[in-house]
Each structure stands twice: as C-alpha cells, then as structure tokens.
Scaffold this motif. Structure first.
Motif, PDB file in Angstrom:
ATOM      1  N   GLN A 477       0.853  -1.187   0.000  1.00 12.08           N
ATOM      2  CA  GLN A 477       0.000   0.000   0.000  1.00 12.08           C
ATOM      3  C   GLN A 477       0.888   1.235   0.000  1.00 12.08           C
ATOM      4  O   GLN A 477       1.909   1.281   0.676  1.00 12.08           O
ATOM      5  CB  GLN A 477      -0.855  -0.028   1.263  1.00 12.08           C
ATOM      6  CG  GLN A 477      -2.076   0.855   1.228  1.00 12.08           C
ATOM      7  CD  GLN A 477      -2.855   0.717   2.530  1.00 12.08           C
ATOM      8  OE1 GLN A 477      -3.218  -0.380   2.938  1.00 12.08           O
ATOM      9  NE2 GLN A 477      -3.071   1.821   3.201  1.00 12.08           N
ATOM     10  N   LYS A 493      -4.745  13.447   2.238  1.00 14.46           N
ATOM     11  CA  LYS A 493      -4.277  12.065   2.273  1.00 14.46           C
ATOM     12  C   LYS A 493      -4.999  11.256   1.211  1.00 14.46           C
ATOM     13  O   LYS A 493      -6.232  11.268   1.165  1.00 14.46           O
ATOM     14  CB  LYS A 493      -4.604  11.501   3.660  1.00 14.46           C
ATOM     15  CG  LYS A 493      -3.646  10.464   4.169  1.00 14.46           C
ATOM     16  CD  LYS A 493      -4.022  10.135   5.592  1.00 14.46           C
ATOM     17  CE  LYS A 493      -2.868   9.528   6.334  1.00 14.46           C
ATOM     18  NZ  LYS A 493      -3.187   9.290   7.734  1.00 14.46           N
ATOM     19  N   ARG A 520       4.550  13.557   1.555  1.00 19.16           N
ATOM     20  CA  ARG A 520       4.993  12.389   2.331  1.00 19.16           C
ATOM     21  C   ARG A 520       4.406  11.140   1.695  1.00 19.16           C
ATOM     22  O   ARG A 520       3.258  11.152   1.244  1.00 19.16           O
ATOM     23  CB  ARG A 520       4.516  12.510   3.776  1.00 19.16           C
ATOM     24  CG  ARG A 520       5.233  11.556   4.727  1.00 19.16           C
ATOM     25  CD  ARG A 520       4.644  11.640   6.119  1.00 19.16           C
ATOM     26  NE  ARG A 520       3.423  10.865   6.202  1.00 19.16           N
ATOM     27  CZ  ARG A 520       2.464  11.089   7.109  1.00 19.16           C
ATOM     28  NH1 ARG A 520       2.581  12.072   7.986  1.00 19.16           N
ATOM     29  NH2 ARG A 520       1.378  10.335   7.135  1.00 19.16           N
ATOM     30  N   ASP A 522       3.618   7.244   2.558  1.00 19.86           N
ATOM     31  CA  ASP A 522       3.555   6.179   3.558  1.00 19.86           C
ATOM     32  C   ASP A 522       3.560   4.868   2.780  1.00 19.86           C
ATOM     33  O   ASP A 522       2.593   4.542   2.098  1.00 19.86           O
ATOM     34  CB  ASP A 522       2.278   6.292   4.394  1.00 19.86           C
ATOM     35  CG  ASP A 522       2.243   7.589   5.192  1.00 19.86           C
ATOM     36  OD1 ASP A 522       3.258   8.333   5.165  1.00 19.86           O
ATOM     37  OD2 ASP A 522       1.215   7.871   5.830  1.00 19.86           O
ATOM     38  N   LEU A 524       3.633   0.989   2.856  1.00 16.46           N
ATOM     39  CA  LEU A 524       3.420  -0.184   3.687  1.00 16.46           C
ATOM     40  C   LEU A 524       4.160  -1.346   3.027  1.00 16.46           C
ATOM     41  O   LEU A 524       3.757  -1.840   1.982  1.00 16.46           O
ATOM     42  CB  LEU A 524       1.927  -0.484   3.800  1.00 16.46           C
ATOM     43  CG  LEU A 524       1.558  -1.533   4.823  1.00 16.46           C
ATOM     44  CD1 LEU A 524       1.886  -1.060   6.232  1.00 16.46           C
ATOM     45  CD2 LEU A 524       0.078  -1.874   4.725  1.00 16.46           C
ATOM     46  N   ILE A 530       6.017  -0.231   8.043  1.00 19.61           N
ATOM     47  CA  ILE A 530       5.682   0.928   7.221  1.00 19.61           C
ATOM     48  C   ILE A 530       6.902   1.844   7.161  1.00 19.61           C
ATOM     49  O   ILE A 530       7.669   1.934   8.125  1.00 19.61           O
ATOM     50  CB  ILE A 530       4.446   1.669   7.792  1.00 19.61           C
ATOM     51  CG1 ILE A 530       3.867   2.629   6.762  1.00 19.61           C
ATOM     52  CG2 ILE A 530       4.775   2.400   9.080  1.00 19.61           C
ATOM     53  CD1 ILE A 530       2.461   3.089   7.103  1.00 19.61           C
ATOM     54  N   LYS A 532       7.861   5.819   6.134  1.00 15.99           N
ATOM     55  CA  LYS A 532       7.318   7.123   5.750  1.00 15.99           C
ATOM     56  C   LYS A 532       8.479   7.990   5.298  1.00 15.99           C
ATOM     57  O   LYS A 532       9.432   8.185   6.051  1.00 15.99           O
ATOM     58  CB  LYS A 532       6.602   7.766   6.937  1.00 15.99           C
ATOM     59  CG  LYS A 532       5.400   6.953   7.388  1.00 15.99           C
ATOM     60  CD  LYS A 532       4.566   7.687   8.396  1.00 15.99           C
ATOM     61  CE  LYS A 532       3.288   6.899   8.662  1.00 15.99           C
ATOM     62  NZ  LYS A 532       2.338   7.664   9.484  1.00 15.99           N
TER      63      LYS A 532
END
Lengths: 541, 172
Positions: A477, A493, A520, A522, A524, A530, A532
């Motif tokens: 993800q 987001k 940013r 993120d 996964l 995760i 970042k």
C-alpha cells in the motif's frame, strides 16, 4: 538610438510627433519583459532533476516538447570544473548524451543550451548527485540585454530590407511600370537588409552559444548561428535581397522576374524559422507564414514608391495607384486570414492575449494594424478615386496618409521583432503542463514523485518506489500525504493505486494553493512494517 | 512533586488529542529476563467501525509466548523461527510464536477491550531500550496499523500510529 535614426532615414513626412510615437512603440517592444521560459519546453531528463544516483551514469538524456538540437552541453562537476559534452545523438525529441568520464560523488550540473525549429536558443540545467548531494556548483544563465537589443535591431533592419526593400522592388517592377520614384529608398532598404542579415547571423550565433559580444569575431560563433534554422532565414533572405537589388539595377528585361522571385524569397525566408513556422501542424503554418510574409512585402513595399510617385509625378502615379488599389484587397484578405490562423495556433486561448508577453505584443500589433487598416480604408475608398482623377489637394492628403502608414508599418516591424524573445502561449501551455517532481531518498526507501500538471488545480500524482539501494520495492500500500502547514491546510491524504507498469497513481487530487508543499509517502512494506518518507515539492500557481 | 504532576497534566492536556485512541500496552516497563504479561488496550474501532480483528507481531527476543483466549474471538498463533536461539531455563529455544491473532469477534466503537498474552523477555534483550509490538487493528473493510516505530532521535509523539512500546529495565 539607432532605431530612432533608422526611423528618421525612412521618415517621409518629417512629423516629429509621429516619429516619436513610433520610437516609443519600438522602445516598448525592447523593454517588454521576457520570461525565461523555454520555447522548446524540456519535458523529462535522465537523470531526473534532483536525482541521487548510486553509480556513474553511462549517458544522459534530455527530452523536449519538440525536436531540438544541442548547441552547448556542459557538465559542471561539484568543484565547478566544466566538462564539455561533445558526443550526443538525436533520437526524435530526445537528445542522448554520452558521459565521457567516471563522475566523482557530489552534485553535478548538466547545463544545456539547445535550439528547436523556431531558431530560438533556450537553455537550462539539470542537477543530479552521485552518491549523496553536495553544494551545487554555480552555473549562471544571465540575460544579456545588450545582445538582445542588438538582435532586435538586426531583426528590424532585416524586416526593412525584406519588406520595404524587396517588396519595394516588386512594386517598382510590377506596379509602377517604368516609374522610378522611391527607387533610392528601396535600394537603401535593401542595402540595410544586406548588412543586417549577415550581422544577425553572428548575433544569433552569440545567442546560441550564450557567448558575450566580445566573441563576435570568432568563426565558431558564426558557424553556430548558421547551424540554427535562422541560418536558413539569413541565406534565403540574402538571396531575396540580391534578387530585389538585381531587379532594380540589373537588366530591364529580367526586372519583373527577379522581383517576383525576390518576393517569394521574402516569404520563404520568414517561413524558414521563427515561432510561427515551428508550430504544428507544419504543413499549415509554413505556407501561412510564407503567404503572410509575401503579403506584407507587397503592401509595405509599395508604400514608399507610391507615396513618392504621387508627390513628385502625380500624373504618372495615377496608373500605379490604380494597379495598387486593385491588387491590395485580395492581398489584405490573405494577410488577415493567414494572420488570424497563425494567431489562433500560437495564442490558443483568448485569455493568453493578456496573460503572456507574446499575447500583449500581439495586442499592440493588432492596435497598430487597426490604425493602419483605418488609414488604408480611407485611402482606398475616399482618397483613391479623386486622387486618380487628379485632384491635387486629395493627392497631397494621400501622400501624407501613406507616410503615416509607413511609420505604422515600421512600428509593427518593431513589435514583430520583439516576438523573438517571447515564447508563444502555445509553448507556454506545453511548459505549464510539466509535472512538479521530487526525488525522495532515504536509506530505507526511495521514491520518484511527480505531480502533473505541476500547478494548482486538479492533478494526478505518479509514484515510483524503490528500496534504498535502488532495488525493487514491492509495497502492499502507498499513501500520498500532501501538507502545507504554513497555509493552515490540513494534510491531504490519498491512497495510491498500483498500475500495471509498477507505478502508483493518485488521480482524485486537487492542489488548492501554490507554493512549497511537503509530500509524504507512507509505504506499507508488509503487514507490520511501514516506511514514511517525505520531501518538499514546489507547486506553481 | 506538585510541579511534576502539574506538568504531566499539562502534557496530557496539550499533548496529541489522539493519544487516548492509540492501542497501547497497560504495563509499559518490564525487566529483561522476566515473564511479562502484555495487556493490549484497544480503546475504539477504526473511524467509528467495530473492531473485528487484532493482530500483534511478537518482536524478536520475546519467547515462550502464550496468548489468552477470548470468548467470541478465534485465537490463532503464527509460529516461526527466531533470528537466533535463546536460553530458557535449561532449554534452547529457536522458534515460537511470531504473531498472535484474535479475529472473528466484534468490538463496537463505543466499547473498550483488552487482548492479553504472556511471554518471557529474553535475558539478552538490551536493557534501557524500548521494544515495540506492532499491532494491526482490523475493522470491516478498514484497518488501523499501530506499527510506526520512531527513528533514532524521533519524538514518539510525532507519530500518527505508534506501535505499542515496552521499556526494557535491567535484569532484577
């Protein structure tokens, strides 16, 4: 100042106010701000701007919005040493450049200067780092105002030579039929052009290489100028000017033929380079520019011989005036039609008329044209008839009116020459859709993020992720988080979706304000892991 | 003492408002070499949705893990090899639980629950450091991942979804 002296030379009315007006317009054209946008817009580079590479790249590549050929390619090393890059290949719109040496670590600058079909050199630089970024070496791309003015003046003189000179020769040969009025002015204009044309080539060479005036004497500069599409314009213009001169001073029998060929040469010279000729579709724009150029030469060229003939030998001038007034209607129709087509292609949206320098110059030109057409209409329908009938007062008015027309035509030349420095909205539109890109590099993960178009409004983000050592990174993800704390905007987001080609995309995104955002990602990596990573990204207004 | 309390209160009041929404461990400090009872507190669901599964990753060095069954939830232990072998009493342990899942239940957003397991903190775990137990909280069609581990020097409060942490104390 030389522009003003030029005006004086050709001025037939001797009215200071009008001369001043024309001078102001010419000056305004010089002083108009010229944004540093590319005419051929750079689309992508390899390595990407700001990229951090693990190892020495074997080659670099630059891809433009239209085919472009390199003039100067330099690699500036972290310590500031420039290395000329001489081995390159053209592959469609991409320039592939060989890297001649192993690069040390630190930030390098790939400085480029290229030219596209419009004959206008553009430059820029790409920063990339080997290993890790260091302080970037200084590379400056300053605008040389003196050179710009010289190029502009050269261009105006070339227009005078082509339109007033060669056009005048055509008018004398075809319309005056034996009359010699205005012959001296026309010859002077042609000589003007014959001096300006080669000189323009040298100035073009200086501009192409980004070199100072002092290097004008160097042969390399002239070769560079000749190598651009403007080189063709100069060569064809020289032929046209020569044909014009030949029709005036050569054997009488060939005068008409030479003049006609010269007129065609004017159109061809203009169609060989310039923004309008470089625009797509070429099958349409180049013939349009040819017709537009030949039409201008027909009209502008006839003014001086006609005005002088009317003043000096009104009786002989009557058939000249009749032939001109018969022919001018279709010529103006062609001028207007071709002008409108080219303007539509170049400006695209009406709003760009006011928003871009190119558009504003076009508006000035249109305003001048409005005056010119008004005068022409008065001349054609109110003054021509009585003047042909021999009314001396009307003939004098017509003379004056033609003089003013001449000045307006000169002012239009000045404005048109100003386009040399302004990219048309067409090119700006290509530049505007360029993405805002950022390369994020951390030991855990890396990403190339590009937001297209890179300005406010609805955008799409494209993300390529890699491991910290350039390996493939199979994330389950990826979420893009855009934030701009200084504008009081809550983080935006969006979950990215994975495409077949391995990139991650976010489509339903709107960037509300321009400026420096924090992007940013993120990532996964697995259920419980995760990463970042973030970096600033600049969004244009 | 009073000022300490006051500043602690201020920290709580001013600190991240979401602090209470985090999945946390009830006991946040334990000595290495001891048996530790982990109580995972799940204060609410994912954005209003009921929690349907809680999965916790057992960090390296926590051995001999035994979860506590919960009525209404299916308990599953995923076993695997440890990165190295550990000494538990006279026995050498090389594998055990790596992940514990409670699933198939329903914990509505307005309720609170705890998910327990016990394990031994290996003697060779570094005392003074924090051990993180990443937790994935699943709801119907959504998930909240309490898996962020602060980088060296990073403030834990800056994390959006911090993994529950256990401070390791020296061996008693």
């Amino acid at each position: 100042m030389s522009a003003a002296s030029l005006l004086r030379t050709v001025c037939t009315t001797g009215r200071p106010a009008i001369c001043l007006l024309a001078a102001i317009v010419l000056f305004a054209a010089i002083a108009a701000p010229s944004p540093a946008f590319a005419h051929a817009a750079l689309i992508t580079t390899e390595p990407a701007d700001g990229a951090v590479l693990a190892q020495n790249p074997a080659q670099f590549s630059l891809t433009f919005s239209e085919p472009a050929s390199p003039l100067v390619l330099t690699l500036v090393q972290p310590d500031g040493t420039p290395v000329p890059l001489t081995s390159f290949r053209l592959n469609g719109q991409t320039i592939e450049i060989d890297n001649p040496q192993t690069l040390g670590s630190g930030t390098h600058v790939l400085s480029w200067r290229v030219i596209s079909a419009d004959g206008h050199p553009v430059g820029g630089s790409v920063l990339f780092s080997i290993g890790a970024p260091s302080a970037a070496p200084a590379v400056s791309e300053a605008v040389d105002r003196g050179l710009r003015s010289a190029i502009w003046i050269g261009k105006v003189f070339l227009y005078i030579g082509l339109f007033i000179g060669v056009g005048g020769a055509f008018a004398i040969a075809w319309l005056a039929k034996g009359g010699h009025s205005g012959r001296r002015i026309v010859i002077a204009a042609i000589l003007c052009g014959l001096v300006a044309a080669p000189l323009s080539l040298g100035l073009q060479g200086l501009d192409a290489l980004g070199a100072p005036f002092a290097r004008l004497a160097q042969p390399g500069v002239w070769q560079a100028g000749l190598g651009t599409s403007f080189g063709w314009t100069v060569l064809v213009a020289l032929v046209a000017l020569g044909l014009g001169l030949l029709s005036l001073v050569g054997p009488r029998g060939g005068a008409k033929l030479f003049a006609l060929a010269g007129l065609a040469g004017v159109g061809a010279a203009l169609a060989a380079s310039g923004h309008a000729s470089a625009a797509e579709p070429q099958w349409l724009t180049r013939p349009m520019v040819f017709l537009h150029g030949a039409g201008i030469a027909f009209w502008a060229g006839a003014l001086a011989p006609l005005g002088l003939a009317m003043r000096r030998k009104p009786v002989e001038a009557a058939p000249f005036l009749r032939r001109f007034s018969q022919a001018i209607l279709p010529v103006v129709a062609v001028l207007a039609a071709t002008g409108i087509v080219l303007a539509v292609i170049q400006v695209q949206a009406p709003a760009a008329l006011l928003e871009s320098t190119y558009g504003r110059l076009l508006l000035i030109k249109l305003a001048l044209l409005f005056f010119l057409f008004t005068l022409a209409v008065i001349n054609r329908w109110k003054l021509t008839g009585p003047a042909e009938a021999g009314e001396t007062e009307v003939q004098r008015r017509l003379c004056r009116s033609i003089g003013i027309e001449m000045l307006i035509v000169l002012a239009i030349f000045g404005v048109a020459a100003g386009w040399r420095f302004t990219p048309p909205p067409r090119a700006l539109a290509i530049a505007a859709v360029q993405p805002a890109s950022v390369h994020i590099h951390t030991p855990k993960a890396m990403a190339d993020l590009s937001i297209t178009p890179g300005h406010v409004g609805p955008v799409a983000a494209s993300i390529v992720i890699m491991t910290g050592d350039f390996g493939p990174l199979d994330a389950s993800q990826v979420t893009l988080v855009l934030s701009k704390p200084d504008s009081g905007i809550e983080p935006i987001k969006r979950a990215a979706t994975k495409r077949g080609d391995g990139t991650w995309r976010v489509d339903d995104l709107v960037v509300p304000v321009p400026g420096r955002w924090t992007a940013r990602l993120d990532i996964l990596i697995s259920d419980f892991e995760i990463v970042k990573i973030e970096a600033p990204i600049d969004i244009r207004p | 003492m009073n000022t300490y309390l006051l500043s602690a209160c201020a920290l709580l009041a001013l600190g991240t408002g979401t602090a209470f929404a985090h999945v946390t461990l009830e006991t946040q400090e334990a000595a290495v070499g001891s048996t530790y009872k982990a109580i995972l507190r799940v204060p609410h669901g994912c954005a209003g949705k009921a929690t349907t599964a809680v999965r916790v990753q057992i960090p390296e060095g926590v051995i001999s893990v035994k979860p506590m069954p919960k009525a209404g939830w299916t308990l599953q232990v995923k076993k695997g090899k440890y990165e190295k072998s550990y000494q538990l009493y006279d026995e050498t342990v090389t594998s055990g639980a790596r992940e514990v899942d409670w699933s198939g239940g329903s914990l509505p957003d307005e309720f609170y629950d705890e998910f327990d397991f016990r394990g031994t903190l290996a003697v060779d775990l570094p005392a003074g450091q924090t051990l993180y137990f990443p937790v994935v909280q699943e709801c119907d069609g959504a998930a909240e991942r309490w898996i962020e581990i602060p980088a060296a020097g990073q403030d834990e409060d800056a994390l959006e979804y911090p993994a529950p942490g256990l401070k390791l104390a020296p061996k008693k």
